[in-house]
Design a protein around this motif. Structure first.
Motif, PDB file in Angstrom:
ATOM      1  N   ASP A 113       0.818  -1.210   0.000  1.00  0.00           N
ATOM      2  CA  ASP A 113       0.000   0.000   0.000  1.00  0.00           C
ATOM      3  C   ASP A 113       0.852   1.262   0.000  1.00  0.00           C
ATOM      4  O   ASP A 113       0.366   2.353   0.276  1.00  0.00           O
ATOM      5  CB  ASP A 113      -0.950   0.003   1.200  1.00  0.00           C
ATOM      6  CG  ASP A 113      -0.222   0.003   2.545  1.00  0.00           C
ATOM      7  OD1 ASP A 113       1.013  -0.203   2.568  1.00  0.00           O
ATOM      8  OD2 ASP A 113      -0.891   0.202   3.580  1.00  0.00           O
ATOM      9  N   GLU A 114       2.120   1.110  -0.320  1.00  0.00           N
ATOM     10  CA  GLU A 114       3.024   2.251  -0.400  1.00  0.00           C
ATOM     11  C   GLU A 114       4.032   1.997  -1.511  1.00  0.00           C
ATOM     12  O   GLU A 114       4.561   0.894  -1.642  1.00  0.00           O
ATOM     13  CB  GLU A 114       3.751   2.457   0.934  1.00  0.00           C
ATOM     14  CG  GLU A 114       4.649   3.670   0.954  1.00  0.00           C
ATOM     15  CD  GLU A 114       5.280   3.931   2.315  1.00  0.00           C
ATOM     16  OE1 GLU A 114       5.698   5.069   2.549  1.00  0.00           O
ATOM     17  OE2 GLU A 114       5.353   2.990   3.124  1.00  0.00           O
ATOM     18  N   THR A 115       4.274   3.004  -2.321  1.00  0.00           N
ATOM     19  CA  THR A 115       5.227   2.894  -3.416  1.00  0.00           C
ATOM     20  C   THR A 115       6.230   4.033  -3.345  1.00  0.00           C
ATOM     21  O   THR A 115       6.047   5.012  -2.615  1.00  0.00           O
ATOM     22  CB  THR A 115       4.523   2.985  -4.783  1.00  0.00           C
ATOM     23  OG1 THR A 115       3.899   4.279  -4.899  1.00  0.00           O
ATOM     24  CG2 THR A 115       3.476   1.905  -4.956  1.00  0.00           C
ATOM     25  N   SER A 145       5.965  -2.136   1.589  1.00  0.00           N
ATOM     26  CA  SER A 145       6.197  -1.000   0.701  1.00  0.00           C
ATOM     27  C   SER A 145       6.903  -1.505  -0.543  1.00  0.00           C
ATOM     28  O   SER A 145       7.718  -2.419  -0.478  1.00  0.00           O
ATOM     29  CB  SER A 145       7.059   0.060   1.397  1.00  0.00           C
ATOM     30  OG  SER A 145       6.443   0.520   2.576  1.00  0.00           O
ATOM     31  N   ILE A 146       6.596  -0.896  -1.687  1.00  0.00           N
ATOM     32  CA  ILE A 146       7.203  -1.303  -2.956  1.00  0.00           C
ATOM     33  C   ILE A 146       8.351  -0.364  -3.285  1.00  0.00           C
ATOM     34  O   ILE A 146       8.164   0.855  -3.341  1.00  0.00           O
ATOM     35  CB  ILE A 146       6.193  -1.240  -4.117  1.00  0.00           C
ATOM     36  CG1 ILE A 146       4.885  -1.936  -3.772  1.00  0.00           C
ATOM     37  CG2 ILE A 146       6.801  -1.839  -5.384  1.00  0.00           C
ATOM     38  CD1 ILE A 146       3.808  -1.747  -4.825  1.00  0.00           C
ATOM     39  N   ARG A 147       9.508  -0.922  -3.516  1.00  0.00           N
ATOM     40  CA  ARG A 147      10.606  -0.111  -4.048  1.00  0.00           C
ATOM     41  C   ARG A 147      10.447  -0.044  -5.574  1.00  0.00           C
ATOM     42  O   ARG A 147      11.260  -0.556  -6.346  1.00  0.00           O
ATOM     43  CB  ARG A 147      11.959  -0.708  -3.643  1.00  0.00           C
ATOM     44  CG  ARG A 147      12.277  -0.484  -2.163  1.00  0.00           C
ATOM     45  CD  ARG A 147      13.604  -1.086  -1.783  1.00  0.00           C
ATOM     46  NE  ARG A 147      14.717  -0.562  -2.553  1.00  0.00           N
ATOM     47  CZ  ARG A 147      15.342   0.590  -2.322  1.00  0.00           C
ATOM     48  NH1 ARG A 147      14.937   1.363  -1.310  1.00  0.00           N
ATOM     49  NH2 ARG A 147      16.361   0.974  -3.066  1.00  0.00           N
ATOM     50  N   GLU A 168       7.625  14.436 -13.912  1.00  0.00           N
ATOM     51  CA  GLU A 168       6.968  13.597 -12.911  1.00  0.00           C
ATOM     52  C   GLU A 168       6.529  12.280 -13.530  1.00  0.00           C
ATOM     53  O   GLU A 168       5.962  12.244 -14.622  1.00  0.00           O
ATOM     54  CB  GLU A 168       5.761  14.324 -12.327  1.00  0.00           C
ATOM     55  CG  GLU A 168       5.013  13.521 -11.279  1.00  0.00           C
ATOM     56  CD  GLU A 168       3.837  14.269 -10.674  1.00  0.00           C
ATOM     57  OE1 GLU A 168       2.797  13.624 -10.456  1.00  0.00           O
ATOM     58  OE2 GLU A 168       3.969  15.492 -10.422  1.00  0.00           O
ATOM     59  N   GLN A 169       6.793  11.181 -12.833  1.00  0.00           N
ATOM     60  CA  GLN A 169       6.362   9.864 -13.296  1.00  0.00           C
ATOM     61  C   GLN A 169       5.186   9.342 -12.477  1.00  0.00           C
ATOM     62  O   GLN A 169       4.125   9.060 -13.007  1.00  0.00           O
ATOM     63  CB  GLN A 169       7.538   8.886 -13.256  1.00  0.00           C
ATOM     64  CG  GLN A 169       8.637   9.234 -14.273  1.00  0.00           C
ATOM     65  CD  GLN A 169       9.760   8.218 -14.280  1.00  0.00           C
ATOM     66  OE1 GLN A 169      10.361   7.935 -13.253  1.00  0.00           O
ATOM     67  NE2 GLN A 169      10.046   7.670 -15.442  1.00  0.00           N
ATOM     68  N   TYR A 170       5.343   9.174 -11.165  1.00  0.00           N
ATOM     69  CA  TYR A 170       4.218   8.779 -10.327  1.00  0.00           C
ATOM     70  C   TYR A 170       4.520   9.167  -8.881  1.00  0.00           C
ATOM     71  O   TYR A 170       5.639   9.559  -8.548  1.00  0.00           O
ATOM     72  CB  TYR A 170       3.913   7.280 -10.444  1.00  0.00           C
ATOM     73  CG  TYR A 170       5.063   6.344 -10.136  1.00  0.00           C
ATOM     74  CD1 TYR A 170       5.354   5.957  -8.830  1.00  0.00           C
ATOM     75  CD2 TYR A 170       5.855   5.825 -11.155  1.00  0.00           C
ATOM     76  CE1 TYR A 170       6.402   5.103  -8.543  1.00  0.00           C
ATOM     77  CE2 TYR A 170       6.907   4.955 -10.879  1.00  0.00           C
ATOM     78  CZ  TYR A 170       7.168   4.596  -9.574  1.00  0.00           C
ATOM     79  OH  TYR A 170       8.212   3.750  -9.289  1.00  0.00           O
ATOM     80  N   ARG A 171       3.515   9.051  -8.038  1.00  0.00           N
ATOM     81  CA  ARG A 171       3.650   9.434  -6.642  1.00  0.00           C
ATOM     82  C   ARG A 171       3.232   8.282  -5.727  1.00  0.00           C
ATOM     83  O   ARG A 171       2.534   7.354  -6.138  1.00  0.00           O
ATOM     84  CB  ARG A 171       2.801  10.685  -6.342  1.00  0.00           C
ATOM     85  CG  ARG A 171       3.351  11.956  -7.019  1.00  0.00           C
ATOM     86  CD  ARG A 171       4.688  12.321  -6.450  1.00  0.00           C
ATOM     87  NE  ARG A 171       5.308  13.498  -7.042  1.00  0.00           N
ATOM     88  CZ  ARG A 171       6.279  13.469  -7.948  1.00  0.00           C
ATOM     89  NH1 ARG A 171       6.721  12.295  -8.402  1.00  0.00           N
ATOM     90  NH2 ARG A 171       6.810  14.581  -8.391  1.00  0.00           N
TER      91      ARG A 171
END
Length: 414
Positions: A211-213, A357-359, A323-326
């Motif tokens: 749930d976190e990138t 969390s996703i790296r 910007e790519q993503y947040r």
């Protein structure tokens, strides 16, 4: 455990269709061959009774599993996976191999015996002894990223369509192209999709929910040197390639790179360099879990560039940030039920839920900021973007079970 799901057969079929995307292409999709899988999926969706399945001109697939509950307030869920595979390793001529009842010994891939999947290098294999492991043959990637997710959604859809006792609201299926080149949501028609909440099925170890990138930017540096004939260059030539090389050499060796960071540490990563003595282009990706961290790294890279240029007084450079993503967590924290319902579905599938969390990022990162809160569920994928990629049959079957349970949880809690 759900019985008679078709996930393995589907997966073995899908990975043999080359869907590699192309970061240099300007078309949508970036490669037409991604539509080859898209056409197969639309046909199979029609075969299981999902009559509205369609692929649009950009290669996106939309389909609906109609609600079968009397409740009218069940949110519309989106199940999403991407069809393309990474440009890093070829996806042409994939030969999937199933290692039945794997006994824990090294898996030597036959078409290139130097490619060996070792338990010591892949700690998640500790939970797979006795399971059926699928790999490629050694010269290609496997394509589990993300064809495992595609197959799992398809198998879950088939199960729900043919088992009316499973109560659920309206489910929208979305298969995207070009996720691997950062354009997976570029042409999504959100109005057409019409979903309230979503889940990408594109994660790793069974039982995990991400749930976190990273938050992500791209930096493009264009260096303009001073070009002249090399035979008469003394005191005149300022070689743009050497300037770029000096910039790369100035990057830290012990931190701020993918190979030296972990956990919540971000990085600066040079991904592409091209040019000649007159002009060179260096492209970087910047990653951090916070926007503040992104900006700090971009300022640091700009300062390095300025310092390098002091040795080349007649040269110049431009510094462009895109910007790519947040970090999806910024959105998901406002919709806690999206994560809570997924954790319950994992628990009902007799797994121990684990939030991670996703790296990296997923289509869900962008979808979350486009109005569709969208965490990432496990698909069983491992060793992404490599010839050592693997997935287990049992993990894929468990992912199908979690998807079905997830749809039931939303119906029950409406």
């Amino acid at each position: 455990m759900l019985e008679n799901t078709s996930v393995t057969q589907r997966f073995l079929r899908y990975v043999q269709i080359d869907t590699q995307s192309d970061p240099r292409s300007t078309t949508n999709p970036s490669t037409e061959k991604q539509k080859d899988l898209g056409r197969v999926l639309v046909e199979e969706l029609h075969e299981i009774g999902i009559t509205d399945a369609e692929m649009d001109e950009y290669g996106y697939i939309y389909a609906t599993i109609p609600s079968n509950t009397d409740k009218t307030d069940v949110p519309v869920l989106c199940l999403c996976a991407h069809m393309d595979t990474s440009p890093d390793v070829t996806g042409e001529g994939v030969k999937p191999l199933t290692h039945h009842g794997w006994d824990g010994t090294d898996i030597v891939l036959p078409d290139d015996p130097t490619q060996i999947i070792r338990l010591a290098d892949h700690p998640d294999l500790n939970d797979q002894i006795g399971n059926d492991i699928i790999t490629a043959s050694g010269t290609t990637l496997l394509g589990a990223d993300n064809k495992a997710g595609v197959a799992e959604i398809m198998a879950a859809a088939e199960f729900m369509v043919t088992n009316s006792v499973i109560k659920h609201g309206t489910i929208r299926i979305l298969f995207t192209p070009d996720e691997e080149v950062g354009r997976g949501t570029e042409k999504v028609n959100m109005e057409k999709l019409g979903a309230d909440f979503g889940y990408t099925i594109d994660g790793e170890m069974r039982g995990t929910l991400e749930d976190e990138t990273f938050s992500a930017d791209a930096v493009k540096i264009v260096i303009r040197g001073v070009s002249t004939h090399p035979g008469f260059a003394k005191g005149k030539l300022e070689n743009a390639l050497k300037i770029a090389a000096d910039l790369l050499a100035a990057l830290p060796k012990d931190n701020l790179s993918p190979e030296t960071t972990e956990g919540h540490e971000g990085f600066i990563h040079p991904g592409h360099l091209e040019g000649n003595q007159d002009q060179a282009v260096a492209e970087f990706i910047i990653r951090d879990f916070s926007v503040t961290g992104l900006h700090e790294k971009e300022q640091y890279l700009q300062q390095l560039l300025n310092t390098v240029l002091t040795s080349y007084p007649n040269s110049s450079a431009t510094f462009e940030v895109r910007e790519q993503y947040r970090n999806m967590k910024e959105v998901l924290d406002h919709h806690p039920q999206v994560v809570e319902n997924a954790l319950e579905a994992i628990h009902r599938s007799e797994l121990s839920p684990e939030r991670r969390s996703i790296r990296g990022g997923t289509d869900g990162s962008r979808l979350s900021f486009m109005g569709l809160p969208c965490p990432n569920l496990f698909a069983g994928e491992h060793a992404f973007h490599s010839r050592l990629e693997w997935v287990s049959v049992q993990d894929m079957e468990k992912a199908v079970e979690v998807i079905v349970n997830l749809c039931q949880v939303w119906e029950e809690r409406a």
